[in-house]
Design a protein around this motif. Structure first.
Motif, mmCIF file in Angstrom:
data_model
loop_
_atom_site.group_PDB
_atom_site.id
_atom_site.type_symbol
_atom_site.label_atom_id
_atom_site.label_comp_id
_atom_site.label_asym_id
_atom_site.label_seq_id
_atom_site.Cartn_x
_atom_site.Cartn_y
_atom_site.Cartn_z
ATOM 1 N N ARG A 83 0.851 -1.197 0.000
ATOM 2 C CA ARG A 83 0.000 0.000 0.000
ATOM 3 C C ARG A 83 0.887 1.249 0.000
ATOM 4 N NH1 ARG A 83 -4.959 -0.247 -0.025
ATOM 5 N NH2 ARG A 83 -5.419 1.617 1.154
ATOM 6 N N LEU A 84 1.819 1.255 -0.960
ATOM 7 C CA LEU A 84 2.823 2.295 -1.050
ATOM 8 C C LEU A 84 2.936 2.739 -2.508
ATOM 9 C CD1 LEU A 84 6.051 2.761 0.635
ATOM 10 C CD2 LEU A 84 6.338 2.050 -1.718
ATOM 11 N N GLY A 85 2.951 4.035 -2.718
ATOM 12 C CA GLY A 85 3.155 4.570 -4.057
ATOM 13 C C GLY A 85 4.368 5.472 -4.057
ATOM 14 N N SER A 86 4.941 5.667 -5.219
ATOM 15 C CA SER A 86 6.108 6.546 -5.289
ATOM 16 C C SER A 86 5.869 7.651 -6.312
ATOM 17 C CB SER A 86 7.373 5.751 -5.624
ATOM 18 O OG SER A 86 7.213 5.018 -6.805
ATOM 19 N N TRP A 87 6.683 8.680 -6.213
ATOM 20 C CA TRP A 87 6.524 9.848 -7.072
ATOM 21 C C TRP A 87 7.887 10.469 -7.323
ATOM 22 C CZ3 TRP A 87 8.204 14.415 -4.891
ATOM 23 C CH2 TRP A 87 8.348 14.416 -3.499
ATOM 24 N N THR B 258 3.408 6.842 -9.579
ATOM 25 C CA THR B 258 3.201 5.452 -9.970
ATOM 26 C C THR B 258 1.701 5.167 -9.934
ATOM 27 O OG1 THR B 258 3.454 4.683 -7.681
ATOM 28 C CG2 THR B 258 5.435 4.681 -9.078
ATOM 29 N N PRO B 259 1.256 4.146 -10.668
ATOM 30 C CA PRO B 259 -0.169 3.812 -10.664
ATOM 31 C C PRO B 259 -0.727 3.556 -9.258
ATOM 32 C CG PRO B 259 0.921 2.665 -12.458
ATOM 33 C CD PRO B 259 2.000 3.323 -11.634
ATOM 34 N N GLU B 260 0.069 2.947 -8.401
ATOM 35 C CA GLU B 260 -0.426 2.649 -7.051
ATOM 36 C C GLU B 260 -0.709 3.915 -6.266
ATOM 37 O OE1 GLU B 260 -1.894 0.416 -3.942
ATOM 38 O OE2 GLU B 260 -1.525 -0.115 -6.030
ATOM 39 N N MET C 8 -7.745 8.033 -7.169
ATOM 40 C CA MET C 8 -7.757 8.710 -8.471
ATOM 41 C C MET C 8 -7.546 7.685 -9.575
ATOM 42 S SD MET C 8 -5.365 11.982 -7.652
ATOM 43 C CE MET C 8 -5.813 13.246 -6.508
ATOM 44 N N ASP C 9 -7.898 8.063 -10.786
ATOM 45 C CA ASP C 9 -7.757 7.195 -11.949
ATOM 46 C C ASP C 9 -6.301 7.202 -12.419
ATOM 47 O OD1 ASP C 9 -7.938 5.785 -14.282
ATOM 48 O OD2 ASP C 9 -9.389 7.123 -15.235
ATOM 49 N N PRO C 10 -5.631 6.015 -12.456
ATOM 50 C CA PRO C 10 -4.227 5.974 -12.887
ATOM 51 C C PRO C 10 -4.015 6.392 -14.347
ATOM 52 C CG PRO C 10 -4.820 3.953 -11.752
ATOM 53 C CD PRO C 10 -6.088 4.728 -11.955
ATOM 54 N N PRO D 88 -1.245 14.618 -11.072
ATOM 55 C CA PRO D 88 -1.870 15.894 -10.721
ATOM 56 C C PRO D 88 -0.844 16.956 -10.357
ATOM 57 C CG PRO D 88 -2.048 14.367 -8.911
ATOM 58 C CD PRO D 88 -1.440 13.603 -10.050
ATOM 59 N N PRO D 89 -1.177 18.185 -10.639
ATOM 60 C CA PRO D 89 -0.292 19.264 -10.196
ATOM 61 C C PRO D 89 -0.305 19.355 -8.668
ATOM 62 C CG PRO D 89 -2.276 20.150 -11.221
ATOM 63 C CD PRO D 89 -2.331 18.667 -11.366
#
Length: 193
Positions: free
Chosen positions: A36-40, A52-54, A61-63, A68-69
């Motif tokens: 349950r981790l996302g990266s940016w 990342t999609p996650e 939000m829709d991957p 998003p800004p």
């Protein structure tokens, strides 16, 4: 005489590298979903952001949308935590050091989710931060477990206080009973005389 000239190139290695990249990407996406981790990643000079999609899924939000800004991202953060997020990014940019913070997100259903964010600045040789990378992990279950543990600890402490009061009251009653026995004994002797 006519002739055909052709060039052939062995692309086996390239195809193997592409397949390995696909497998690694799939493995990373699976690991992020499990954790349950996302990266940016962000370029502070241009404001470009990539998620990342996650990370999209974690925030509801829709991957397939573009990342998003910054301001749109801040709008889903709990109002009480927005300044803290701005300050965390600012500290990473200013100090060049990793910054960790907790924040809350209000999802599209109005539910509050808890996250932990880690921001890693990447600097050029000059010391100028050229890129920010980071992770955001949904820690809602951990936060709820911590609150539950704290509630159980408070209940245990309250039970221990009540138990101590019971022991104290029992001791006082026992001492009072001992004093009362002496008084009643003397009163009985006085009555006989």
């Amino acid at each position: 005489a006519l002739g055909i000239v052709g060039i052939s190139r062995d692309i086996t290695e390239r195809k193997r590298a592409e397949e390995q990249l696909r497998r690694l990407t799939s493995s990373l996406e699976h690991a992020q979903a499990t954790a349950r981790l996302g990266s940016w990643e962000s370029n502070p000079d241009t404001g470009d952001v990539a998620w990342t999609p996650e990370l999209f899924r974690l925030f509801g939000m829709d991957p397939s949308e573009s990342s998003p800004p910054w301001e749109r991202f801040l709008n889903i953060i709990h109002p009480d935590d927005r300044e803290g997020m701005r300050a965390s990014i600012g500290r990473a940019l200013k100090t060049g050091l990793t910054d960790i913070m907790r924040f809350r997100v209000i999802n599209k259903h109005g539910t509050i989710r808890h996250f932990e964010s880690t921001t890693h600045p990447v600097s050029a040789a000059s010391g100028h931060v050229t890129r920010l990378t980071g992770t955001m992990q949904d820690i809602t279950e951990r936060v709820h477990a911590e609150h539950e543990r704290q509630n159980m600890q408070r209940k245990l402490e309250e039970t221990q206080r009540l138990e101590s009061l019971g022991v104290l009251a029992s001791g006082i009653a026992h001492d009072f009973n001992n004093l009362l026995t002496g008084i009643l004994g003397n009163a009985s002797l006085m009555r006989l005389e």
